[in-house]
Motif scaffolding. Structure first.
Motif, PDB file in Angstrom:
ATOM      1  N   SER A  90       0.817  -1.215   0.000  1.00 61.59           N
ATOM      2  CA  SER A  90       0.000   0.000   0.000  1.00 61.59           C
ATOM      3  C   SER A  90       0.850   1.263   0.000  1.00 61.59           C
ATOM      4  CB  SER A  90      -0.954  -0.017   1.188  1.00 61.59           C
ATOM      5  OG  SER A  90      -0.260  -0.363   2.364  1.00 61.59           O
ATOM      6  N   TYR A  91       2.137   1.161   0.275  1.00 63.62           N
ATOM      7  CA  TYR A  91       2.995   2.340   0.263  1.00 63.62           C
ATOM      8  C   TYR A  91       4.240   2.081  -0.570  1.00 63.62           C
ATOM      9  CZ  TYR A  91       0.043   4.112   3.922  1.00 63.62           C
ATOM     10  OH  TYR A  91      -1.042   4.550   4.618  1.00 63.62           O
ATOM     11  N   THR A  92       4.651   3.096  -1.309  1.00 58.38           N
ATOM     12  CA  THR A  92       5.826   2.950  -2.163  1.00 58.38           C
ATOM     13  C   THR A  92       7.060   2.575  -1.363  1.00 58.38           C
ATOM     14  OG1 THR A  92       4.858   4.733  -3.441  1.00 58.38           O
ATOM     15  CG2 THR A  92       7.073   4.086  -4.022  1.00 58.38           C
TER      16      THR A  92
ATOM     17  N   VAL B 147       7.761   6.704   6.996  1.00 58.04           N
ATOM     18  CA  VAL B 147       6.347   6.422   6.722  1.00 58.04           C
ATOM     19  C   VAL B 147       5.664   5.857   7.965  1.00 58.04           C
ATOM     20  CG1 VAL B 147       4.796   4.972   5.379  1.00 58.04           C
ATOM     21  CG2 VAL B 147       6.677   6.115   4.254  1.00 58.04           C
TER      22      VAL B 147
ATOM     23  N   ASP C 278       6.474   6.329  11.042  1.00 62.36           N
ATOM     24  CA  ASP C 278       6.315   7.424  11.999  1.00 62.36           C
ATOM     25  C   ASP C 278       5.137   8.316  11.634  1.00 62.36           C
ATOM     26  OD1 ASP C 278       7.624   9.004  14.250  1.00 62.36           O
ATOM     27  OD2 ASP C 278       7.347  10.497  12.679  1.00 62.36           O
ATOM     28  N   SER C 279       4.999   8.619  10.336  1.00 66.82           N
ATOM     29  CA  SER C 279       3.885   9.488   9.931  1.00 66.82           C
ATOM     30  C   SER C 279       2.553   8.761  10.091  1.00 66.82           C
ATOM     31  CB  SER C 279       4.069   9.965   8.497  1.00 66.82           C
ATOM     32  OG  SER C 279       3.607   9.006   7.584  1.00 66.82           O
ATOM     33  N   LEU C 280       2.550   7.420   9.911  1.00 69.85           N
ATOM     34  CA  LEU C 280       1.313   6.653  10.109  1.00 69.85           C
ATOM     35  C   LEU C 280       0.900   6.677  11.578  1.00 69.85           C
ATOM     36  CD1 LEU C 280       1.845   3.507   7.867  1.00 69.85           C
ATOM     37  CD2 LEU C 280       0.308   5.408   7.479  1.00 69.85           C
TER      38      LEU C 280
ATOM     39  N   HIS D 271       1.717   8.981  13.636  1.00 67.78           N
ATOM     40  CA  HIS D 271       1.372  10.368  13.962  1.00 67.78           C
ATOM     41  C   HIS D 271      -0.057  10.705  13.544  1.00 67.78           C
ATOM     42  CE1 HIS D 271       2.034  14.688  14.446  1.00 67.78           C
ATOM     43  NE2 HIS D 271       1.300  14.806  13.357  1.00 67.78           N
ATOM     44  N   THR D 272      -0.439  10.330  12.309  1.00 72.18           N
ATOM     45  CA  THR D 272      -1.774  10.703  11.837  1.00 72.18           C
ATOM     46  C   THR D 272      -2.853   9.976  12.619  1.00 72.18           C
ATOM     47  OG1 THR D 272      -1.614   8.992  10.144  1.00 72.18           O
ATOM     48  CG2 THR D 272      -1.044  11.215   9.469  1.00 72.18           C
TER      49      THR D 272
ATOM     50  N   TYR E 250      -5.108   3.761   9.359  1.00 72.79           N
ATOM     51  CA  TYR E 250      -4.197   3.171   8.386  1.00 72.79           C
ATOM     52  C   TYR E 250      -3.199   2.225   9.016  1.00 72.79           C
ATOM     53  CZ  TYR E 250      -6.137   7.041   5.817  1.00 72.79           C
ATOM     54  OH  TYR E 250      -7.008   7.909   5.249  1.00 72.79           O
TER      55      TYR E 250
ATOM     56  N   TYR F 174       5.848  16.558  11.540  1.00 69.52           N
ATOM     57  CA  TYR F 174       6.357  15.200  11.329  1.00 69.52           C
ATOM     58  C   TYR F 174       7.823  15.129  11.736  1.00 69.52           C
ATOM     59  CZ  TYR F 174       2.097  14.334   8.803  1.00 69.52           C
ATOM     60  OH  TYR F 174       0.780  14.197   8.490  1.00 69.52           O
ATOM     61  N   THR F 175       8.180  14.005  12.356  1.00 68.40           N
ATOM     62  CA  THR F 175       9.562  13.840  12.819  1.00 68.40           C
ATOM     63  C   THR F 175      10.546  13.938  11.660  1.00 68.40           C
ATOM     64  OG1 THR F 175       8.632  12.282  14.395  1.00 68.40           O
ATOM     65  CG2 THR F 175      11.005  12.375  14.261  1.00 68.40           C
TER      66      THR F 175
ATOM     67  N   GLY G 261       9.666   9.591   1.734  1.00 71.79           N
ATOM     68  CA  GLY G 261       8.713   8.550   2.108  1.00 71.79           C
ATOM     69  C   GLY G 261       7.468   9.126   2.748  1.00 71.79           C
ATOM     70  N   VAL G 262       7.651  10.099   3.649  1.00 75.13           N
ATOM     71  CA  VAL G 262       6.502  10.701   4.325  1.00 75.13           C
ATOM     72  C   VAL G 262       5.626  11.460   3.327  1.00 75.13           C
ATOM     73  CG1 VAL G 262       5.818  12.419   6.014  1.00 75.13           C
ATOM     74  CG2 VAL G 262       7.622  10.816   6.557  1.00 75.13           C
TER      75      VAL G 262
ATOM     76  N   ASP H 148       5.329  10.931   0.167  1.00 81.95           N
ATOM     77  CA  ASP H 148       4.620   9.949  -0.655  1.00 81.95           C
ATOM     78  C   ASP H 148       3.427   9.357   0.088  1.00 81.95           C
ATOM     79  OD1 ASP H 148       4.738   8.156  -3.132  1.00 81.95           O
ATOM     80  OD2 ASP H 148       4.622   6.725  -1.481  1.00 81.95           O
ATOM     81  N   SER H 149       3.631   9.047   1.376  1.00 78.02           N
ATOM     82  CA  SER H 149       2.508   8.450   2.129  1.00 78.02           C
ATOM     83  C   SER H 149       1.407   9.494   2.350  1.00 78.02           C
ATOM     84  CB  SER H 149       3.001   7.886   3.450  1.00 78.02           C
ATOM     85  OG  SER H 149       3.101   8.879   4.422  1.00 78.02           O
TER      86      SER H 149
ATOM     87  N   HIS I 142      -0.506   9.608  -0.737  1.00 78.95           N
ATOM     88  CA  HIS I 142      -1.261   8.367  -0.880  1.00 78.95           C
ATOM     89  C   HIS I 142      -2.534   8.368  -0.037  1.00 78.95           C
ATOM     90  CE1 HIS I 142      -1.872   4.042  -1.358  1.00 78.95           C
ATOM     91  NE2 HIS I 142      -2.223   4.074  -0.093  1.00 78.95           N
TER      92      HIS I 142
ATOM     93  N   TYR J 240      -4.222  16.155   5.229  1.00 79.08           N
ATOM     94  CA  TYR J 240      -2.941  16.477   5.848  1.00 79.08           C
ATOM     95  C   TYR J 240      -1.993  17.182   4.897  1.00 79.08           C
ATOM     96  CZ  TYR J 240      -4.835  13.044   9.027  1.00 79.08           C
ATOM     97  OH  TYR J 240      -5.650  12.364   9.861  1.00 79.08           O
TER      98      TYR J 240
END
Lengths: 152, 152
Positions: free
Chosen positions: A39-41, A104, A106-108, A110-111, A115, B40-41, B103-104, B106-107, B110, B115
């Motif tokens: 689901s993520y690059t 990625v 970390d951002s997942l 965070h949000t 997901y 974001y970190t 990466g962040v 891109d996510s 996605h 955000y």
């Protein structure tokens, strides 16, 4: 310069290669078994690079085993150039994959959305950590062999 | 070994350092001016590393200018070790920051959520690309100086 520990064809090099293969396999399994990684690059990139690193490390581990047991070191300039270039590109790519995955994840977290269930996020994190350890060993192999090639 | 283009204290090295400083400043500005980068970190990490890379590159650019105009090359072993270690750590960190940011971003694209407005996402992408170019130049400096140090 035969005394450099970790240079191509020594027992230390063999242990580095085995470590690379082990951590790459662990990273690949944690990322891909039972998880929807595509689901993520960044996750697909990690799986691709680990899939390249595993055959590279195992091949060079077999060459190291041959060198250790037969006692003949394949340190021809052409072979060294291929080993150094391969280690260099794979170390860059594995660091890039590990950091992109970590960013990625970390951002997942965070949000805080739907997901990333906690169980999956933990596995992604372990996979990124394994890829990072694999990068450390690949970069070590690269630096030692570059130093050997420069001082030949 | 004075003939290696890009080694410490030459005009090619000066252009590498100026390029590093330029791309780092560009990456920092695209990431931080008018954008809430601290959410974001990975973005905070990018800003930190670019903030370290700018003084490092400008300092070494000044040393290169001194070497070129005075004609005295500061190639003492101790100085070379510091330069190589600094380039090495900063090149790893800048690659890690660029890949984590990419990466962040891109996510974020996605997940297609609230955000990442298109205007901000474009700026984040440009910032990651600038950090990547800055890494390329730092890695070049590192490799050339490591080769010089190994062959001294």
């Amino acid at each position: 310069m035969d005394g450099i520990p970790g240079s191509f064809g020594t027992a230390a090099s063999l242990s580095l290669r085995l470590g690379q293969a082990f951590f790459s396999v662990a990273s690949l399994l944690f990322m891909s078994v039972g998880v929807e990684f595509y689901s993520y690059t960044a996750f697909c990139f990690l799986v691709t690079i680990m899939g390249l690193l595993i055959p590279w490390s195992t091949t060079l581990a077999m060459v190291d085993i041959y060198s250790i047991f037969v006692g003949c070191r394949l340190r021809l300039p052409g072979v060294m150039v291929i080993v150094v270039l391969g280690d260099w590109s794979l170390s860059i790519l594995s660091l890039a994959a590990a950091c992109a995955t970590a960013g990625v994840v970390d951002s997942l977290i965070h949000t805080n959305g739907p997901y990333c269930p906690p169980k999956y996020c933990g596995r992604y994190q372990v996979s990124a950590a394994m890829a990072f350890l694999s990068w450390v060993l690949t970069a070590l192999s690269f630096l030692v062999n570059l130093w050997l090639m420069a001082s030949l």
